[in-house]
Scaffold this active site. Structure first.
Site, PDB file in Angstrom:
ATOM      1  N   TYR A 144       0.838  -1.192   0.000  1.00 28.76           N
ATOM      2  CA  TYR A 144       0.000   0.000   0.000  1.00 28.76           C
ATOM      3  C   TYR A 144       0.879   1.251   0.000  1.00 28.76           C
ATOM      4  O   TYR A 144       1.683   1.438   0.916  1.00 28.76           O
ATOM      5  CB  TYR A 144      -0.898   0.012   1.258  1.00 28.76           C
ATOM      6  CG  TYR A 144      -1.929  -1.099   1.328  1.00 28.76           C
ATOM      7  CD1 TYR A 144      -2.337  -1.805   0.202  1.00 28.76           C
ATOM      8  CD2 TYR A 144      -2.515  -1.439   2.543  1.00 28.76           C
ATOM      9  CE1 TYR A 144      -3.300  -2.812   0.282  1.00 28.76           C
ATOM     10  CE2 TYR A 144      -3.488  -2.445   2.638  1.00 28.76           C
ATOM     11  CZ  TYR A 144      -3.867  -3.128   1.492  1.00 28.76           C
ATOM     12  OH  TYR A 144      -4.822  -4.121   1.583  1.00 28.76           O
ATOM     13  N   LYS A 175      -1.102  -8.121  -2.649  1.00 26.09           N
ATOM     14  CA  LYS A 175      -2.461  -7.632  -2.381  1.00 26.09           C
ATOM     15  C   LYS A 175      -2.406  -6.122  -2.512  1.00 26.09           C
ATOM     16  O   LYS A 175      -1.686  -5.456  -1.760  1.00 26.09           O
ATOM     17  CB  LYS A 175      -2.847  -8.055  -0.960  1.00 26.09           C
ATOM     18  CG  LYS A 175      -4.202  -7.624  -0.461  1.00 26.09           C
ATOM     19  CD  LYS A 175      -4.388  -8.263   0.918  1.00 26.09           C
ATOM     20  CE  LYS A 175      -5.760  -8.221   1.501  1.00 26.09           C
ATOM     21  NZ  LYS A 175      -6.321  -6.940   1.778  1.00 26.09           N
TER      22      LYS A 175
END
Ligand code: FBP
Length: 250
Positions: A144, A175
């Site tokens: 992220y 992810k």
């Protein structure tokens, strides 16, 4: 060449149930039903998820239930709360050996790229990746972009950067958060090479919107989703999971 990701996936696709929000967000995401880890294990089992993602505490306390349900366990090795100011850092809280003892099928670790502390997380990730592979465990990296120097967290080019970082650091699965159009995600998937891309679920949205996003994710060539609130905050999470599953596995 071992493809660790295949140990977790079916035909190159996967659907994971994320439940590390209790640490990441506190109980603000929960109600009386979904605050119970047993309920999440039930959803993971009935919804045929390819893994349930727990922090060490849940993985330990509910280990018997997870094993009984025969749901693959993914142990998240780092985490943080929302209560600290400053540049984001998520440090390691438990290690690969702990995960192995808990019967994990994989381990997960978050890297905040762009944070002033990214070097710490990248370095911890490197050790974890090596050790996990020594134990034949796949590694999922949450990647992220975050921190004061990251101007636009949701920019599509940052999504592609996150995906590419996944490949560069040796994540079996990365992810990332969806940003932009299907074409933007196609580029991110291309940039990830042999690292599988799974998309995070985000806050609860309308059912139709979620299913449309799932279609976009799969059409763009991603490998699936690692989704939490958008499943277990629903009144009928198993039914929703089945609909998502049908779309992921086609
Ligand atoms: P959701 O599907 O509920 O968005 O969960 C995905 C996830 O990555 C969790 O694994 C994690 O706890 C959370 O999002 C962190 O989100 P953020 O850092 O954006 O608050």
């Amino acid at each position: 060449m071992v493809t660790y990701a295949n140990k977790l996936m079916q035909h190159g696709k996967a659907l994971f149930l994320a439940y590390d929000q209790g640490l990441e967000h506190g109980p603000r995401d929960f109600n009386w039903t979904n605050a119970r880890p047993e309920h999440i294990i039930h959803i993971a089992q009935e919804g045929q998820f390819n893994g349930v993602i727990f922090q060490k505490g849940n993985a330990e306390q509910y280990n018997r239930e997870v094993r009984k349900a025969e749901v693959p366990l993914i142990v998240k090795l780092n985490g943080k709360t929302t209560l600290c100011d400053g540049e984001p850092i998520s440090q390691q809280l438990c290690d690969v050996e702990d995960a192995v003892e808990l019967g994990a099928a994989a381990v997960g670790y978050t890297v905040y790229i762009g944070s002033q502390h990214e070097h710490t997380m990248l370095s911890e990730f490197a050790d974890i990746q090596w050790e996990a592979h020594e134990h034949d465990l796949p590694v999922i990296a949450w990647i992220y972009p975050r921190g004061a120097s990251v101007e636009s967290v949701g920019a599509p080019q940052l999504m592609a950067y996150a995906a590419r970082v996944g490949l560069e650091i040796g994540a079996d699965i990365a992810k990332i958060k969806l940003a932009g159009t299907q074409a933007d995600l196609e580029w991110a998937v291309q940039c990830a090479g042999k690292t599988h891309i799974v998309i995070s679920g985000g806050t609860k949205t309308a059912e139709a919107e979620l299913l449309e996003d799932v279609d976009t994710v799969m059409a763009a060539g991603a490998s699936g989703l690692a989704i939490g609130r958008n499943i277990w905050q629903r009144d009928n999470p198993v039914a929703m999971a089945k609909q998502v599953r049908e779309r992921v596995f086609g």
